[in-house]
Write a protein that holds these residues in place. Sequence first.
Motif, mmCIF file in Angstrom:
data_model
loop_
_atom_site.group_PDB
_atom_site.id
_atom_site.type_symbol
_atom_site.label_atom_id
_atom_site.label_comp_id
_atom_site.label_asym_id
_atom_site.label_seq_id
_atom_site.Cartn_x
_atom_site.Cartn_y
_atom_site.Cartn_z
ATOM 1 N N UNK A 1 0.904 -5.795 -6.050
ATOM 2 C CA UNK A 1 1.353 -7.005 -5.361
ATOM 3 C C UNK A 1 2.748 -7.411 -5.788
ATOM 4 N N UNK A 2 3.024 -7.293 -7.083
ATOM 5 C CA UNK A 2 4.360 -7.613 -7.588
ATOM 6 C C UNK A 2 5.379 -6.605 -7.069
ATOM 7 N N UNK A 3 4.998 -5.336 -7.038
ATOM 8 C CA UNK A 3 5.922 -4.304 -6.561
ATOM 9 C C UNK A 3 6.310 -4.526 -5.107
ATOM 10 N N UNK A 4 5.341 -4.860 -4.269
ATOM 11 C CA UNK A 4 5.669 -5.029 -2.851
ATOM 12 C C UNK A 4 6.443 -6.323 -2.616
ATOM 13 N N UNK A 5 6.186 -7.338 -3.431
ATOM 14 C CA UNK A 5 6.953 -8.574 -3.308
ATOM 15 C C UNK A 5 8.425 -8.330 -3.651
ATOM 16 N N UNK A 6 8.657 -7.533 -4.687
ATOM 17 C CA UNK A 6 10.039 -7.172 -5.035
ATOM 18 C C UNK A 6 10.675 -6.321 -3.938
ATOM 19 N N UNK A 7 9.905 -5.387 -3.399
ATOM 20 C CA UNK A 7 10.427 -4.501 -2.354
ATOM 21 C C UNK A 7 10.782 -5.277 -1.089
#
Length: 242
Positions: A107-113
């Motif tokens: 979830x954090x990775x996609x929010x950053x992406x």
Amino acid sequence: MQKAAIEKNYEVIAAQLTPVGRETVQDRVYSELRRALIGGLFEPSQVLTIRGLADALVTSTMPVREALGRLITEKALEALPNRSVRVPPITLERIDDLLRARSLIEGEAIALAATRMTPRQIAAVEAMLAEWDEMRALKHKKDIDREATLNQSFHFEIYRCCGSAVLIPMIESLWLQSGPCIRVAIYAFSDAGEVDTAHYHRSIVAALAKQDAQAAREALVADISRPFAFLRDKLQSAKDPT
């Protein structure tokens, strides 16, 4: 004098380092077993023997033994007393733990992406959705291998845009541990005619196109929660048939 001292120092360092060469057999065996686990080619609770894997990979037992040791350390496999190993079984505790970790980290990775992806990068993931539609149009309902590969490619195409070199290995480790579980759910969804994964992936792409980090996170969690929820219900039903 100073130059000679520096050269001598490097000689001491070199004596403690392993020369860098071509990829070893051990690395190739490890990579292949890792790919198989992430893709769900092994079933939960499946017992694997060193000799059986060595024969399947057309290699000796030594590189297989070393690769299995690495995978046991990474919690992707479990050691058994008879020198064999097994894929961890599906339990309610394991399902909940994996889902919680994946939701937080991915979830954090996609929010950053979501705030970093360019139109070209978004077009790349949209092309994967088009390939998914093509697969469905050709009625490759049982092409589970291709479906699993497309699913993995879609997610990691996005995650690689997150800008974090730390998160990616963590995500790979979680996929390594959850691959066998997800494979079971994919088979069940396919047989039941459930709404396929592309439906959820379109919601993710729509959020990314708007650079809406929160919506992208929520769409991702909905996507990855579905197979875990299915497995949880299945286990709960078996535990309490009433």
